[in-house]
Enzyme design. Structure first.
Site: not given
Length: 317
Positions: A10, A153, A190, A254, A288
């Site tokens: 992120d 979600n 998101e 993200h 990540r």
């Protein structure tokens, strides 16, 4: 393809008027917010992170500190992030809310950070991944949230702000998971990020589970449109970036956008893994990594994410 910074998901990079790049991201332990800075991107790799805030032991703000973003607004620094809660009787590890920190120091690695509290929305429900931007004289806030009346979600919402931690006026849903590529594992929209070019504005976002199915979609609107009108936003029917096994890039998403040192180029900042198979919950796999590449544009003025990645892959050969 080589990441810029390993084990940071992120990612968010802000290039400030002081000539520094500032970097924040989710850390694998999900227990703190740290900021590092350097005068060039490569310097971020070895820059010493400064912990500016740690999670509480129990209660609100005590678990899964996710997706911080660093913004400079009206002479002060703000960190937007999501946090879950733990109590003796309830496990709310994935029941996130959105929060804001404030610092009036010139250098956000110094001074003190004040908790400005939760950003209140129309529902008291799972909410995360907020970003903010200024456009045509107004400040906007875009975030992901679970509407209790909608299956899935999280959807994407937009609102104006009366100050850096308070929403004002209508809160509009601008995207909900609807295509096959948005609902693999979970029905998710998101991680929105804002970028503009010419007479259009764009919001990228991420969809599906956080394994190799994670991918990116795109919303666009005319720059003079009413951004609070859902009809102003046009949504890509296909993902704009997905796993590419040929270059060992899995689950890209993200993202954020930054500027080059000369302000002539837009930088595309995102995370991805370099392998497909994950043991256990993907959220607790630490690998990540943060990648940064110059953002290329198509002939018709849209961001070209696949072309940008291809250029990065070629340069790494």
């Amino acid at each position: 393809m080589k990441p810029l910074i390993v084990q940071r998901a992120d990612p968010y990079i802000h290039r400030h008027s002081d000539g520094y790049y500032y970097f924040v991201a989710s850390v694998p332990e999900y227990d703190r917010i740290e900021i590092r800075r350097a005068q060039d991107l490569e310097g971020l790799v070895t820059a010493t992170p400064v912990v500016v805030w740690r999670k509480r032991e129990t209660g609100i703000l005590s678990a899964n500190i996710w997706a911080p973003e660093l913004h400079y607004i009206d002479g002060k620094w703000y960190v937007y992030f999501a946090a879950a809660h733990t109590t003796e009787t309830k496990d709310g590890l994935f029941d996130h809310r959105m929060y804001v920190l404030e610092n009036d120091s010139a250098n956000p690695l110094e001074g003190s950070w004040t908790e400005r509290g939760q950003v209140i929305t129309d529902w008291e429900s799972f909410a995360l991944d907020a970003t903010t931007f200024e456009h045509n004289g107004s400040r906007y806030y875009v975030w992901a949230q679970k509407d209790p009346s909608i299956e899935g979600n999280s959807n994407l919402y937009i609102s104006k702000m009366s100050n850096p931690w308070t929403l004002t006026g209508p809160q509009t849903m601008i995207s909900t998971p609807e295509y096959d590529w948005e609902i693999i594992g979970y029905k998710v929209n998101e991680g929105a990020a804002f970028v503009r070019k010419g007479d259009r504005v764009f919001l990228t976002y991420s969809a599906s589970a956080t394994d190799f199915n994670y991918c990116m979609g795109l919303l666009e609107a005319d720059s003079d449109a009413d951004l609070l009108d859902a009809a102003s936003w046009r949504k890509s029917q296909e993902p704009v970036l997905t796993t590419d096994e040929s270059i060992s890039m899995y689950g890209p998403g993200h993202n954020s956008f930054s500027a080059s040192a000369d302000d002539e180029k837009t930088l595309f900042v995102f995370h991805a893994r370099t392998y497909k198979d994950i043991v256990g919950d993907p959220l607790y796999d630490p690998n990540r990594h943060t990648f940064v590449v110059e953002l290329l544009w198509t002939d018709d003025g849209r961001p070209d994410f696949r072309g940008s990645i291809a250029a990065l892959a070629r340069s790494a050969q």
